[in-house]
Design an enzyme around this catalytic site. Structure first.
Site, mmCIF file in Angstrom:
data_model
loop_
_atom_site.group_PDB
_atom_site.id
_atom_site.type_symbol
_atom_site.label_atom_id
_atom_site.label_comp_id
_atom_site.label_asym_id
_atom_site.label_seq_id
_atom_site.Cartn_x
_atom_site.Cartn_y
_atom_site.Cartn_z
ATOM 1 N N ASN A 25 0.956 -1.175 0.082
ATOM 2 C CA ASN A 25 -0.076 -0.018 0.019
ATOM 3 C C ASN A 25 0.848 1.238 -0.086
ATOM 4 O OD1 ASN A 25 0.808 0.831 2.836
ATOM 5 N ND2 ASN A 25 -0.712 -0.982 3.440
ATOM 6 N N GLY A 33 -2.781 -9.192 3.916
ATOM 7 C CA GLY A 33 -2.556 -9.988 2.449
ATOM 8 C C GLY A 33 -1.050 -10.100 2.096
ATOM 9 N N VAL A 34 -0.702 -10.331 1.089
ATOM 10 C CA VAL A 34 0.775 -10.322 0.626
ATOM 11 C C VAL A 34 1.589 -9.404 1.478
ATOM 12 C CG1 VAL A 34 2.176 -10.116 -1.394
ATOM 13 C CG2 VAL A 34 0.399 -11.447 -1.538
ATOM 14 N N ASP A 35 1.247 -8.168 1.607
ATOM 15 C CA ASP A 35 2.101 -7.303 2.000
ATOM 16 C C ASP A 35 2.541 -7.396 3.474
ATOM 17 O OD1 ASP A 35 3.333 -4.835 2.381
ATOM 18 O OD2 ASP A 35 1.404 -3.676 2.733
ATOM 19 N N SER A 122 -3.220 -6.439 -6.931
ATOM 20 C CA SER A 122 -4.463 -5.806 -7.114
ATOM 21 C C SER A 122 -5.630 -6.547 -6.995
ATOM 22 C CB SER A 122 -4.593 -4.801 -7.922
ATOM 23 O OG SER A 122 -3.779 -3.495 -7.610
ATOM 24 N N THR A 123 -5.637 -7.982 -6.922
ATOM 25 C CA THR A 123 -6.623 -8.771 -7.168
ATOM 26 C C THR A 123 -7.241 -9.252 -5.905
ATOM 27 O OG1 THR A 123 -5.234 -10.841 -7.352
ATOM 28 C CG2 THR A 123 -5.731 -9.606 -9.654
ATOM 29 N N GLY A 124 -6.615 -8.869 -4.580
ATOM 30 C CA GLY A 124 -7.192 -9.414 -3.463
ATOM 31 C C GLY A 124 -8.078 -8.195 -2.889
ATOM 32 N N ILE A 125 -7.668 -7.491 -1.984
ATOM 33 C CA ILE A 125 -8.666 -6.676 -1.415
ATOM 34 C C ILE A 125 -8.877 -5.345 -2.257
ATOM 35 C CG2 ILE A 125 -8.147 -7.165 1.202
ATOM 36 C CD1 ILE A 125 -6.414 -4.762 1.273
#
Length: 172
Positions: A25, A33-35, A122-125
């Protein structure tokens, strides 16, 4: 299928590559998520470098990327990029997503990265439609492989079978 593009299902924090990409972000301070997974697995060195970048430039804008150490990860670097939040497609989301991939590849070339692993940005939240995101990702990946002969491998790390099936279908 391009022999330099590999599909992997699993956890990107376990991937061996010169660099892994973090779907970050704009604050660069970790999140979900990944982050969050990358920050937890990579340890405090990644967060410390992210804080230094924030102090220098105030975060990371959508479509841009920054690079840090890989910390405790099996990757030498983490390239943090901010993908767009999906708002129906009318806010230049596709162009911003492509720019996020391009920004990662630019940093990879500057740091002599030979192998890089991407999540589905960008496909998660952020709710970007998975098939459209995969089409954009593959276009950017193919362009980067054509432009940078030193790049030997691009791994696409799919968190789930649905995402893997989309990429597999597009790769043929």
């Amino acid at each position: 299928m391009n022999e330099k593009i590999t599909l992997v299902t699993g956890d990107i924090t376990h991937i061996h590559a010169d660099a892994i990409v973090n779907a970050a972000n704009s604050s660069l301070l970790g999140g979900g998520g990944v982050d969050g997974a990358i920050h937890r697995a990579g340890g405090p060195a990644i967060l410390e470098e992210c804080k230094q970048i924030r102090n220098r430039q105030g975060g990371c804008h959508t479509g841009d990327a920054v690079i840090t150490t890989g910390g405790n990860l099996p990757a030498r670097y983490v390239i943090h990029t901010v993908g767009p939040v999906w708002n129906g497609g009318s806010q230049n989301e596709a162009q911003l997503l492509k720019r996020a991939y391009q920004s990662c590849f630019r940093l990879a070339q500057q740091h002599d990265v030979k192998s890089i692993a991407f999540p589905s940005i960008s496909t998660g939240i952020y709710r970007f439609p998975k098939k459209k995101a995969a089409e954009i990702a593959l276009e950017a990946i193919r362009d980067a492989l054509a432009d940078n002969p030193a790049l030997q491998e691009v791994k696409i790390v799919c968190f789930d079978e649905e995402t893997r099936a989309i990429y597999a279908g597009l790769l043929g």
